[in-house]
Design an enzyme around this catalytic site. Structure first.
Site, PDB file in Angstrom:
ATOM      1  N   LYS A 199       0.863  -1.182   0.000  1.00 32.75           N
ATOM      2  CA  LYS A 199       0.000   0.000   0.000  1.00 32.75           C
ATOM      3  C   LYS A 199       0.902   1.234   0.000  1.00 32.75           C
ATOM      4  CE  LYS A 199      -3.703   2.294   2.588  1.00 32.75           C
ATOM      5  NZ  LYS A 199      -4.580   2.212   3.793  1.00 32.75           N
ATOM      6  N   LYS A 245      -2.145  -1.509  -3.710  1.00 35.75           N
ATOM      7  CA  LYS A 245      -2.995  -0.319  -3.648  1.00 35.75           C
ATOM      8  C   LYS A 245      -2.121   0.933  -3.716  1.00 35.75           C
ATOM      9  CE  LYS A 245      -6.423   1.961  -0.685  1.00 35.75           C
ATOM     10  NZ  LYS A 245      -7.093   1.975   0.622  1.00 35.75           N
ATOM     11  N   TYR A 301     -15.185   0.658  -7.214  1.00 38.47           N
ATOM     12  CA  TYR A 301     -16.475   1.312  -6.998  1.00 38.47           C
ATOM     13  C   TYR A 301     -17.381   1.160  -8.221  1.00 38.47           C
ATOM     14  CZ  TYR A 301     -13.724   3.257  -3.221  1.00 38.47           C
ATOM     15  OH  TYR A 301     -12.902   3.392  -2.121  1.00 38.47           O
TER      16      TYR A 301
END
Length: 331
Positions: A202, A256, A321
């Protein structure tokens, strides 16, 4: 050994691109609804679907409405829904105790979804930032984000989520040693089957801004997260982090953000051959949506193309999303 391609005109590489039927026959990577994890935001209240200005088309759901969203996701074939809480500012403290409250938003939503839609998998987030008055993923002491004390809190948070029925727990905090500590605690508490998807690589990225708006952390964050999230210039370090998390008991790993780090996705998958996921983060989503709304790109085509890139890079699945829209487009 790679075969040599015949020279032109014996080899006309356009032959396999001449029609939609032949293009479909030789397509190397495909996207399916089973590749999708849908991140959703949960808030207090009832009957609420609150738009998030910096993420067009995304809302914060009250618990009753997130249950309805989970039902719709299941009907579309989306296998996993991932919960992120929008915590009331009054519940954000320096000790972050709301993070392991059995009745916090995430745990209430998990129980409600599993009761209503038992076949959809629920993923949860393990980090202190939604509950921390300082906006950080760990405890802050004298201006330093401390590691070991934070890990103790993350263990309590993970156990509360497993007790609530979470199928997949996603530690996103990037503290050292947290995967091993959480795995040991889950085993001891009888949660042997709880899956860990570690946010192993990340990055300290500029692409998280809309997400921080969505969870109410933008104004709370003091300083930056560079002492625990990764330097965007580093690649080899990501492999060391993934290897460590696998050794400590991670079942799956995540990179990410997503598209700016496709090279990392490829390296992780080719090096370790383990279930590899990417998070198409809020900034990536918002850029596509904003450009589409301005008529600069075809939003639907860009959506599918962006997700195919993750499959081409070696990812087994994507947190996005766009999940409901993609599921409808693929139906």
């Amino acid at each position: 050994m790679r075969p040599k391609v015949a020279s032109f005109p014996a080899a006309r590489l356009r032959r396999t691109r001449q029609s939609s039927a032949i293009r479909a026959l030789v397509q190397e990577n495909t996207l399916s609804v089973s590749d999708l994890i849908w991140p959703v935001f949960v808030r207090d209240g009832e009957g609420i679907e609150e738009p998030i200005e910096s993420m067009p088309g995304v809302v914060r759901y009250s618990v009753d409405r997130v249950v309805e969203a989970a039902k719709q996701a299941h009907d579309l074939g989306i296998p996993v829904i991932c919960l992120f809480p929008y915590t009331d500012a009054a519940l954000k403290t320096e000790d972050c105790a709301e993070a392991w409250n059995p009745e916090n938003l995430t745990n209430r939503a998990t129980r409600a979804i599993k009761a209503a839609v038992p076949d959809i998998a629920v993923m949860t987030d393990v980090a202190l930032d939604p509950y921390n008055i300082n906006g950080h993923d760990g405890f802050v002491e004298n201006g330093e984000i401390v590691n070991d004390r934070t890990v103790e809190a993350l263990v309590k948070q993970a156990l509360s989520q497993a007790d609530a029925g979470a199928d997949i727990i996603g530690p996103s905090d990037m503290m050292d040693g947290r995967i091993g500590a959480i795995r040991t605690a889950l085993e001891a508490a009888g949660h042997q089957d709880t899956t860990l998807m570690s946010y192993s690589a990340k990055y300290a990225s500029a692409f998280y801004g809309p997400f921080r708006d969505a969870v109410g952390a933008s104004g709370a964050l003091k300083g930056d997260k560079k002492t625990y999230q990764m330097d965007p210039g580093n690649g080899d370090e990501a492999l060391r982090l993934v290897e460590r998390d696998l050794q400590e008991g991670a079942d799956m790993v995540m990179v990410k953000p997503g598209m700016p780090y496709l090279d990392i996705c490829t390296r992780v998958k080719s090096t370790f051959g383990i279930p590899t996921f990417a998070y198409q983060v809020s900034g990536e989503y918002a850029m596509i949506k904003a450009a589409a709304q301005n008529g600069w790109i075809d939003g639907d085509k860009a959506m599918i193309e962006s997700l195919l890139a993750f499959k081409r890079a070696g990812c087994d699945g994507i947190l996005t999303y766009f999940a409901p829209d993609v599921a409808k487009a693929l139906a």
